[in-house]
Design a protein around this motif. Structure first.
Motif, PDB file in Angstrom:
ATOM      1  N   ASP A   1      10.259   4.339   7.160  1.00  0.00           N
ATOM      2  CA  ASP A   1      10.937   5.646   7.200  1.00  0.00           C
ATOM      3  C   ASP A   1      10.544   6.453   8.440  1.00  0.00           C
ATOM      4  OD1 ASP A   1       8.413   6.691   6.644  1.00  0.00           O
ATOM      5  OD2 ASP A   1       8.992   7.631   4.753  1.00  0.00           O
ATOM      6  N   ASP A   2       9.657   5.895   9.270  1.00  0.00           N
ATOM      7  CA  ASP A   2       9.198   6.600  10.466  1.00  0.00           C
ATOM      8  C   ASP A   2      10.091   6.353  11.678  1.00  0.00           C
ATOM      9  OD1 ASP A   2       6.924   7.621   9.144  1.00  0.00           O
ATOM     10  OD2 ASP A   2       5.848   5.741   9.474  1.00  0.00           O
ATOM     11  N   SER A   3      10.955   5.352  11.603  1.00  0.00           N
ATOM     12  CA  SER A   3      11.894   4.927  12.644  1.00  0.00           C
ATOM     13  C   SER A   3      11.312   3.767  13.436  1.00  0.00           C
ATOM     14  CB  SER A   3      12.307   6.054  13.601  1.00  0.00           C
ATOM     15  OG  SER A   3      11.431   6.148  14.705  1.00  0.00           O
ATOM     16  N   MET A   4      12.169   3.194  14.310  1.00  0.00           N
ATOM     17  CA  MET A   4      11.749   2.081  15.161  1.00  0.00           C
ATOM     18  C   MET A   4      11.559   2.527  16.605  1.00  0.00           C
ATOM     19  SD  MET A   4      14.901   2.344  16.378  1.00  0.00           S
ATOM     20  CE  MET A   4      15.020   1.071  17.616  1.00  0.00           C
ATOM     21  N   GLN A   5      11.466   3.830  16.846  1.00  0.00           N
ATOM     22  CA  GLN A   5      11.411   4.344  18.214  1.00  0.00           C
ATOM     23  C   GLN A   5      10.045   4.184  18.864  1.00  0.00           C
ATOM     24  OE1 GLN A   5      13.931   5.362  19.949  1.00  0.00           O
ATOM     25  NE2 GLN A   5      15.511   5.535  18.371  1.00  0.00           N
ATOM     26  N   MET A   6       8.987   4.581  18.179  1.00  0.00           N
ATOM     27  CA  MET A   6       7.625   4.607  18.733  1.00  0.00           C
ATOM     28  C   MET A   6       7.629   5.293  20.094  1.00  0.00           C
ATOM     29  SD  MET A   6       4.821   1.535  19.089  1.00  0.00           S
ATOM     30  CE  MET A   6       3.310   1.864  20.023  1.00  0.00           C
ATOM     31  N   ALA A   7       8.163   6.514  20.096  1.00  0.00           N
ATOM     32  CA  ALA A   7       8.301   7.253  21.347  1.00  0.00           C
ATOM     33  C   ALA A   7       7.425   8.499  21.404  1.00  0.00           C
ATOM     34  CB  ALA A   7       9.761   7.655  21.543  1.00  0.00           C
ATOM     35  N   ARG A   8       6.878   8.933  20.283  1.00  0.00           N
ATOM     36  CA  ARG A   8       6.039  10.126  20.271  1.00  0.00           C
ATOM     37  C   ARG A   8       4.684   9.836  20.922  1.00  0.00           C
ATOM     38  NH1 ARG A   8       6.905  12.155  13.979  1.00  0.00           N
ATOM     39  NH2 ARG A   8       9.088  12.831  14.197  1.00  0.00           N
ATOM     40  N   PRO A   9       4.027  10.880  21.423  1.00  0.00           N
ATOM     41  CA  PRO A   9       2.702  10.659  22.043  1.00  0.00           C
ATOM     42  C   PRO A   9       1.700   9.992  21.114  1.00  0.00           C
ATOM     43  CG  PRO A   9       3.545  12.819  22.632  1.00  0.00           C
ATOM     44  CD  PRO A   9       4.493  12.275  21.612  1.00  0.00           C
ATOM     45  N   ASN A  10       1.740  10.314  19.815  1.00  0.00           N
ATOM     46  CA  ASN A  10       0.796   9.704  18.874  1.00  0.00           C
ATOM     47  C   ASN A  10       1.379   8.461  18.201  1.00  0.00           C
ATOM     48  OD1 ASN A  10       2.632  10.802  17.092  1.00  0.00           O
ATOM     49  ND2 ASN A  10       1.107  11.931  15.889  1.00  0.00           N
ATOM     50  N   ALA A  11       2.589   8.058  18.606  1.00  0.00           N
ATOM     51  CA  ALA A  11       3.242   6.835  18.099  1.00  0.00           C
ATOM     52  C   ALA A  11       3.462   6.861  16.598  1.00  0.00           C
ATOM     53  CB  ALA A  11       2.433   5.597  18.491  1.00  0.00           C
ATOM     54  N   SER A  12       3.543   8.063  16.009  1.00  0.00           N
ATOM     55  CA  SER A  12       3.727   8.175  14.569  1.00  0.00           C
ATOM     56  C   SER A  12       5.127   7.768  14.119  1.00  0.00           C
ATOM     57  CB  SER A  12       3.445   9.615  14.114  1.00  0.00           C
ATOM     58  OG  SER A  12       4.367  10.525  14.713  1.00  0.00           O
ATOM     59  N   ASP A  13       6.029   7.554  15.063  1.00  0.00           N
ATOM     60  CA  ASP A  13       7.402   7.191  14.727  1.00  0.00           C
ATOM     61  C   ASP A  13       7.655   5.691  14.919  1.00  0.00           C
ATOM     62  OD1 ASP A  13       7.010   7.495  17.454  1.00  0.00           O
ATOM     63  OD2 ASP A  13       9.036   8.213  17.854  1.00  0.00           O
ATOM     64  N   GLY A  14       6.713   4.869  14.435  1.00  0.00           N
ATOM     65  CA  GLY A  14       6.999   3.445  14.427  1.00  0.00           C
ATOM     66  C   GLY A  14       5.862   2.498  14.761  1.00  0.00           C
ATOM     67  N   LYS A  15       4.700   2.991  15.152  1.00  0.00           N
ATOM     68  CA  LYS A  15       3.612   2.073  15.521  1.00  0.00           C
ATOM     69  C   LYS A  15       3.241   1.166  14.347  1.00  0.00           C
ATOM     70  CE  LYS A  15      -0.980   1.750  17.597  1.00  0.00           C
ATOM     71  NZ  LYS A  15      -0.549   0.976  18.760  1.00  0.00           N
ATOM     72  N   GLY A  16       3.191   1.725  13.149  1.00  0.00           N
ATOM     73  CA  GLY A  16       2.853   0.911  11.982  1.00  0.00           C
ATOM     74  C   GLY A  16       3.828  -0.228  11.771  1.00  0.00           C
TER      75      GLY A  16
END
Length: 456
Positions: A156-171
């Motif tokens: 549910d975080d997305s596949m972007q991994m574009a935020r500075p903390n990578a909270s939008d897909g690193k997992g």
């Protein structure tokens, strides 16, 4: 049981059983808040060290040469000799058995699932202690634990991994890496943008677009190069146009339903769908009240609704960071590696099921340290997040904070084995989450009598 990355013949076998430092069977100090009466280690139903059906403490040993136990554990299915797919027709016994036998079978299955989580943690710790590398791509006849398993991966975080903390897909990318290393054929179909808190919401009209990501985040480009599908990553957005920076995202449940009902057939050639859906690893834990709102768990529930087994993985926040919510890089990686091994254990023991979602929460710990053990838990009742709405005319700004345990605005914990309490104590929590929301406790009896009496 197969330890996903422990294949070396010269490593010491991992014993079945719980050490005294694991906290189970010896720790009587457990309590949530000021309640010290719930004391794990006194409840014989908990299943670790005291439950005769759990088969732990029987002297079974793990053989790294064969990747199996020296003898089948009591009450656990014999590992399958070849990969399989689990469909609704796969469970004739559960549909036709006597009601009491069904209850016994279900209890044994849940006990075996709890046992598997503990063995897998031991395997993960043994691999880390010996510093062994993960398995690489194998030739035909691949003996890696997830070889031949087709996995749909979402979150549910997305596949972007574009935020500075990578909270939008690193997992998600860490789990993709670990599953491919274990031999799985992984295809990602995940929300185009962050959908945290979307629960099981779904889009019922209009269009959805699948857009493949050609350039993956740095460090993850070659993770699945040896897999049949190459580890393809797709973002799912709403509308018929290509996904862009401002395009509304599909929900987590949308991504799973689209994938299983045509998306995977069209893009990956999987005409009969995936063998398993894995969601996560989530940015933060999904425990207690948060489970109701979680898009990670919601996507997994959508999977079992579509007849596909599902496992949800979640990574805990770093408590040392007090000015924001952050998940450490090593926590994402440890969650993924534990998850891959755990799924291999479920597969080998025939525990992949559509009866419930297996929700796994991995705790934060300092680099080089390990979780205290695994805990078989239930979804807690405590309210974890308190939302606030500040008025500005007709507009309200949404804010929130984590609930303090003694806050009068936050519901307290009422269960004896709550997931969040044990997660805070450093355990990997494993919880079966079902789609049936019918409350069956004694509290409903007055209402039942009222309704049966005519409702007047």
């Amino acid at each position: 049981m197969y330890c996903a990355s422990a294949a070396s013949a010269d490593r010491a076998p991992v014993p079945h059983g719980i050490g005294r430092d694991s906290g189970f069977g010896t720790d009587r100090d457990f309590g949530f808040g000021t309640d010290r009466d719930s004391a794990f280690g006194t409840d014989r139903d908990f299943g670790f060290g005291t439950d005769r059906d759990s088969a732990f403490g029987t002297g079974r040993r793990f053989d790294h040469r064969t990747g199996r136990n020296t003898a089948p554990a009591v009450g656990l299915a014999t590992p399958p000799s070849r990969p399989y797919r689990l469909h609704s027709a796969y469970r004739p016994t559960a549909r036709t058995a006597h009601p009491r036998r069904r209850t016994v079978n279900r209890r044994r299955t849940l006990t075996a699932l709890a046992a598997t989580s503990t063995v897998l943690l031991a395997c993960t710790q043994a691999r880390a202690a010996h510093g062994g590398p993960g398995p690489g791509p194998g030739p035909e006849g691949d003996r890696r634990p997830l070889a031949g398993l087709r996995v749909l991966l979402s979150n549910d975080d997305s596949m972007q991994m574009a935020r500075p903390n990578a909270s939008d897909g690193k997992g998600l990318y860490e789990v993709r890496r670990a599953l491919c290393a274990a031999g799985a054929d992984v295809v990602v179909m995940a929300p185009w943008a962050n959908q945290s808190g979307a629960g099981t919401s779904a889009t019922s009209a209009g269009s959805l677009t699948l857009q493949r990501r050609d350039t993956l985040p740095a460090g993850y480009t070659g993770d699945c190069s040896g897999a049949p599908g190459g580890g393809a990553v797709y973002g799912v957005c709403k509308g018929a146009a290509p996904c862009g920076p401002s395009t509304p995202s599909a929900t987590p449940a949308d991504t799973v339903r689209l994938a299983t009902r045509g998306g995977l057939a069209a893009k990956a050639g999987w005409k009969d769908g995936p063998d398993l859906v894995v969601t996560g690893s989530n940015y933060g834990p999904n425990a207690a009240s948060v489970v109701n709102e979680s898009g990670t768990v919601g996507a997994a529930l959508a999977a079992i609704d579509e007849g596909v087994p599902a496992v949800a993985l979640n990574s805990s926040y770093d408590p040392a960071v007090t000015d924001s919510l952050e998940v450490a890089d090593h926590t994402y990686r440890d969650t993924a590696e534990f998850g891959a091994g755990f799924i291999a254990g479920l597969r080998q023991r025939d525990l992949l099921t559509t009866e419930y979602v297996v929700n796994v929460n991995y705790p934060h710990h300092a680099p080089g340290q390990r979780p205290r053990g695994t805990a078989w838990t239930s979804v807690g009742t405590r309210k974890l997040v308190e939302l606030r709405y500040t008025a500005h005319g007709d507009t309200f700004t949404i804010g929130g904070r984590l609930c303090a345990p003694d806050s009068p605005d936050c519901r307290s914990e009422s269960k004896r084995r709550p997931d969040f309490a044990l997660l805070q104590r450093g355990y990997v929590t494993v919880t079966p989450v079902g789609p049936d929301r019918t409350h069956t406790g004694w509290e409903t009896r007055p209402l039942e009598r009222f309704v049966r009496g005519g409702g007047r």
